[in-house]
Design an enzyme around this catalytic site. Sequence first.
Site, PDB file in Angstrom:
ATOM      1  N   ASN A  23       0.736  -1.117   0.045  1.00 47.50           N
ATOM      2  CA  ASN A  23       0.105  -0.006   0.118  1.00 47.50           C
ATOM      3  C   ASN A  23       0.897   1.034  -0.138  1.00 47.50           C
ATOM      4  OD1 ASN A  23      -2.265  -1.532  -0.083  1.00 47.50           O
ATOM      5  ND2 ASN A  23      -2.939  -1.388   2.057  1.00 47.50           N
ATOM      6  N   ARG A  92      -8.182  -1.671  -8.087  1.00 49.72           N
ATOM      7  CA  ARG A  92      -8.723  -0.234  -7.823  1.00 49.72           C
ATOM      8  C   ARG A  92      -7.459   1.005  -7.774  1.00 49.72           C
ATOM      9  NH1 ARG A  92     -12.667   2.261  -4.416  1.00 49.72           N
ATOM     10  NH2 ARG A  92     -11.611   4.034  -3.187  1.00 49.72           N
ATOM     11  N   ARG A 121     -17.026   0.441  -2.693  1.00 54.02           N
ATOM     12  CA  ARG A 121     -15.835   1.202  -2.429  1.00 54.02           C
ATOM     13  C   ARG A 121     -16.072   2.414  -3.425  1.00 54.02           C
ATOM     14  NH1 ARG A 121     -10.739  -2.660  -1.849  1.00 54.02           N
ATOM     15  NH2 ARG A 121      -9.694  -0.736  -0.878  1.00 54.02           N
ATOM     16  N   ILE A 123     -15.698   6.432  -4.907  1.00 59.81           N
ATOM     17  CA  ILE A 123     -14.396   7.230  -5.058  1.00 59.81           C
ATOM     18  C   ILE A 123     -14.920   8.868  -5.120  1.00 59.81           C
ATOM     19  CG2 ILE A 123     -13.278   5.639  -6.548  1.00 59.81           C
ATOM     20  CD1 ILE A 123     -14.175   6.877  -9.001  1.00 59.81           C
ATOM     21  N   ASP A 124     -16.077   9.129  -4.448  1.00 58.10           N
ATOM     22  CA  ASP A 124     -16.314  10.330  -4.691  1.00 58.10           C
ATOM     23  C   ASP A 124     -15.438  11.529  -3.937  1.00 58.10           C
ATOM     24  OD1 ASP A 124     -17.097   8.859  -2.163  1.00 58.10           O
ATOM     25  OD2 ASP A 124     -18.260  10.604  -1.668  1.00 58.10           O
ATOM     26  N   LEU A 125     -14.668  11.042  -2.936  1.00 59.84           N
ATOM     27  CA  LEU A 125     -13.726  11.860  -2.360  1.00 59.84           C
ATOM     28  C   LEU A 125     -12.601  12.033  -3.339  1.00 59.84           C
ATOM     29  CD1 LEU A 125     -13.767  10.324   1.377  1.00 59.84           C
ATOM     30  CD2 LEU A 125     -15.002  12.605   0.561  1.00 59.84           C
ATOM     31  N   ASP A 305      -7.578  -4.032   7.534  1.00 66.34           N
ATOM     32  CA  ASP A 305      -6.772  -5.147   6.996  1.00 66.34           C
ATOM     33  C   ASP A 305      -6.028  -6.324   7.772  1.00 66.34           C
ATOM     34  OD1 ASP A 305      -7.136  -3.818   4.738  1.00 66.34           O
ATOM     35  OD2 ASP A 305      -5.011  -3.188   4.254  1.00 66.34           O
ATOM     36  N   VAL A 327     -14.899   0.244   8.698  1.00 63.61           N
ATOM     37  CA  VAL A 327     -14.316   0.763   7.785  1.00 63.61           C
ATOM     38  C   VAL A 327     -14.896   0.469   6.323  1.00 63.61           C
ATOM     39  CG1 VAL A 327     -12.094   1.289   6.386  1.00 63.61           C
ATOM     40  CG2 VAL A 327     -12.014   0.983   8.938  1.00 63.61           C
ATOM     41  N   ARG A 397      -2.306 -11.031  -4.524  1.00 59.71           N
ATOM     42  CA  ARG A 397      -2.590  -9.457  -4.666  1.00 59.71           C
ATOM     43  C   ARG A 397      -1.759  -9.043  -3.379  1.00 59.71           C
ATOM     44  NH1 ARG A 397      -8.157  -7.780  -6.913  1.00 59.71           N
ATOM     45  NH2 ARG A 397      -6.858  -5.703  -6.984  1.00 59.71           N
TER      46      ARG A 397
HETATM   47  C1  UD1 Z   1      -6.662   1.724   1.429  1.00 63.15           C
HETATM   48  C2  UD1 Z   1      -5.892   0.379   1.464  1.00 63.15           C
HETATM   49  C3  UD1 Z   1      -6.771  -0.745   1.656  1.00 63.15           C
HETATM   50  C4  UD1 Z   1      -7.244  -0.433   3.182  1.00 63.15           C
HETATM   51  C5  UD1 Z   1      -7.925   0.903   3.387  1.00 63.15           C
HETATM   52  C6  UD1 Z   1      -8.446   1.271   4.698  1.00 63.15           C
HETATM   53  C7  UD1 Z   1      -4.195   0.890  -0.547  1.00 63.15           C
HETATM   54  C8  UD1 Z   1      -3.843   0.549  -1.806  1.00 63.15           C
HETATM   55  N1  UD1 Z   1      -5.455   0.304   0.027  1.00 63.15           N
HETATM   56  O1  UD1 Z   1      -7.666   1.426   0.469  1.00 63.15           O
HETATM   57  O2  UD1 Z   1      -5.926  -2.056   2.035  1.00 63.15           O
HETATM   58  O3  UD1 Z   1      -8.193  -1.624   3.434  1.00 63.15           O
HETATM   59  O4  UD1 Z   1      -6.913   1.902   2.807  1.00 63.15           O
HETATM   60  O5  UD1 Z   1      -7.128   1.277   5.665  1.00 63.15           O
HETATM   61  O6  UD1 Z   1      -3.679   1.608   0.167  1.00 63.15           O
HETATM   62  N2  UD1 Z   1     -14.609   5.991   0.739  1.00 63.15           N
HETATM   63  C9  UD1 Z   1     -15.465   6.669   0.310  1.00 63.15           C
HETATM   64  N3  UD1 Z   1     -15.285   7.696  -0.873  1.00 63.15           N
HETATM   65  C10 UD1 Z   1     -14.029   7.509  -1.317  1.00 63.15           C
HETATM   66  C11 UD1 Z   1     -13.165   6.800  -0.776  1.00 63.15           C
HETATM   67  C12 UD1 Z   1     -13.454   6.036   0.162  1.00 63.15           C
HETATM   68  O7  UD1 Z   1     -16.871   6.990   0.810  1.00 63.15           O
HETATM   69  O8  UD1 Z   1     -13.801   8.482  -2.275  1.00 63.15           O
HETATM   70  C13 UD1 Z   1     -14.856   5.042   1.771  1.00 63.15           C
HETATM   71  C14 UD1 Z   1     -14.938   3.785   1.335  1.00 63.15           C
HETATM   72  O9  UD1 Z   1     -15.846   3.169   0.631  1.00 63.15           O
HETATM   73  C15 UD1 Z   1     -14.335   2.784   2.410  1.00 63.15           C
HETATM   74  C16 UD1 Z   1     -13.591   3.821   3.316  1.00 63.15           C
HETATM   75  O10 UD1 Z   1     -13.907   5.228   2.834  1.00 63.15           O
HETATM   76  O11 UD1 Z   1     -15.452   2.462   3.379  1.00 63.15           O
HETATM   77  C17 UD1 Z   1     -12.236   3.588   3.376  1.00 63.15           C
HETATM   78  O12 UD1 Z   1     -11.538   3.569   2.176  1.00 63.15           O
HETATM   79  P1  UD1 Z   1     -10.102   4.276   1.750  1.00 63.15           P
HETATM   80  O13 UD1 Z   1      -9.588   4.732   3.226  1.00 63.15           O
HETATM   81  O14 UD1 Z   1     -10.251   5.304   0.668  1.00 63.15           O
HETATM   82  O15 UD1 Z   1      -9.312   2.947   1.332  1.00 63.15           O
HETATM   83  P2  UD1 Z   1      -8.437   2.686   0.058  1.00 63.15           P
HETATM   84  O16 UD1 Z   1      -7.630   3.923  -0.099  1.00 63.15           O
HETATM   85  O17 UD1 Z   1      -9.548   2.339  -1.169  1.00 63.15           O
END
Ligand code: UD1
Length: 418
Positions: A23, A92, A121, A123-125, A305, A327, A397
Amino acid sequence: METFTIEGGKPLSGTLRIQGAKNAALPILAAAVMAEGQFHIYDVPHLKDIEVMLQILTALGAKATHTDGCVWLDTTSISIGHVPDDLMGQMRSSIFLMGPLLARLGEVTISRPGGCLIGERRIDLHLSGLTAFGAKMEEADGYISFRTKQLKGTNIFLSFPSVGATENIMMAAALAKGTTRICNAAREPEISDLANFLNAMGAKIRGAGTDTIEITGVQRLRPVSYRVIPDRIVAGTHILAVGAAQGHIELTNTIPEHLTALIEVARSCGVEIKTYHDIMEVKSTSRPRAIDRIITSPFPGFPTDLQAQLMTFLALARGTSVIKETVFEARFRHVNELARMGASIYVDLGSAFIRGVSRFNSATVEASDLRAGAALVIAGIAAEGTTVVEQIHHIDRGYDRLERQFEQLGATITRTIQ
Ligand code: UD1
């Protein structure tokens, strides 16, 4: 199809060097796009997701090799701002390329990303973050495009401290005009590692590792050599494996401060953990004790994780434990498989109620996602008899040949390719 066959029931022993962090490596490889020239990045694990990232970079015009953990990358000729759909769908983390490509080329197009099936998951943020820099977004037919003449620094508040969104915004901000402040930023160690990498390239980032990150944009970044931090989730997996199967191991190339939450939980359940610099000595000689309640949360909380691996460990504890997952929703897909091995777990409203059993029986089980797969491997190592774990491509992965890692710790585990 590839499977692991595990002859379990033996305690673990020996020394293992922990791989570099997936990560951290993935966003670092994406960030390299923002400078022109040659990079050497060390301790990059040999994983499917890293392979896909290097294939994407090559498709964008870079040259890349990955030998013995070192990625050599020449980003001079990157000229394409469209991430190929088939590669985007495989991982992703390809979303990390949005900020860097937009910053370097002024335009980027991606299709909606793929990844592990652990709930919605969003990606709005990421999208609202990049829009805040003044970039123009368009979405049509499953594609998302951004265009800009010059990104402009801005203040961004994240409604949730998303790891990926914090990283994407930090990368774009490094080349934006003016200063950007990210409030309620994620504080994961991988964020600090990316900031250190960008700062080595000439960026001006302060506050990474806290909830407010300030980035003053610079005009140009330069290529560097860099070593990725150790993978705290892989180290945590081995600690929980010793807790479940018993034994006495030494892990090298670790940063114990990245594992404070896990160390505290494991110790309170009776696992002995000693740390010296980058070495962790882990010992367990009896069944773990149960723990009242663990809630997964962003760093420095207990990492989602490690939730599945913790569940395997607690499923063998004396007494009843509760894990609440906050999470990701749908991150309990390992529960049914653990139940096939004799675990007693009941899930309700995002919490798992785990009544410890004294032993697992062996079975054929299926990995549904990366960490669920690791949890099943731990269960197989702790169980008497022969356990078969199917669908291990999920495990590949995130773990650099997990069977070799556990073999080095005395487990009997083989990969079968059918
Ligand atoms: C990263 C890690 C993943 C870990 C996760 C949480 C990498 C490559 N992956 O994933 O292994 O499980 O952090 O520690 O670093 N969310 C939104 N909108 C967004 C983005 C996220 O609502 O635009 C929500 C997601 O749906 C989820 C939560 O935020 O419920 C956490 O996601 P995020 O912290 O973004 O995780 P990743 O970066 O995808």
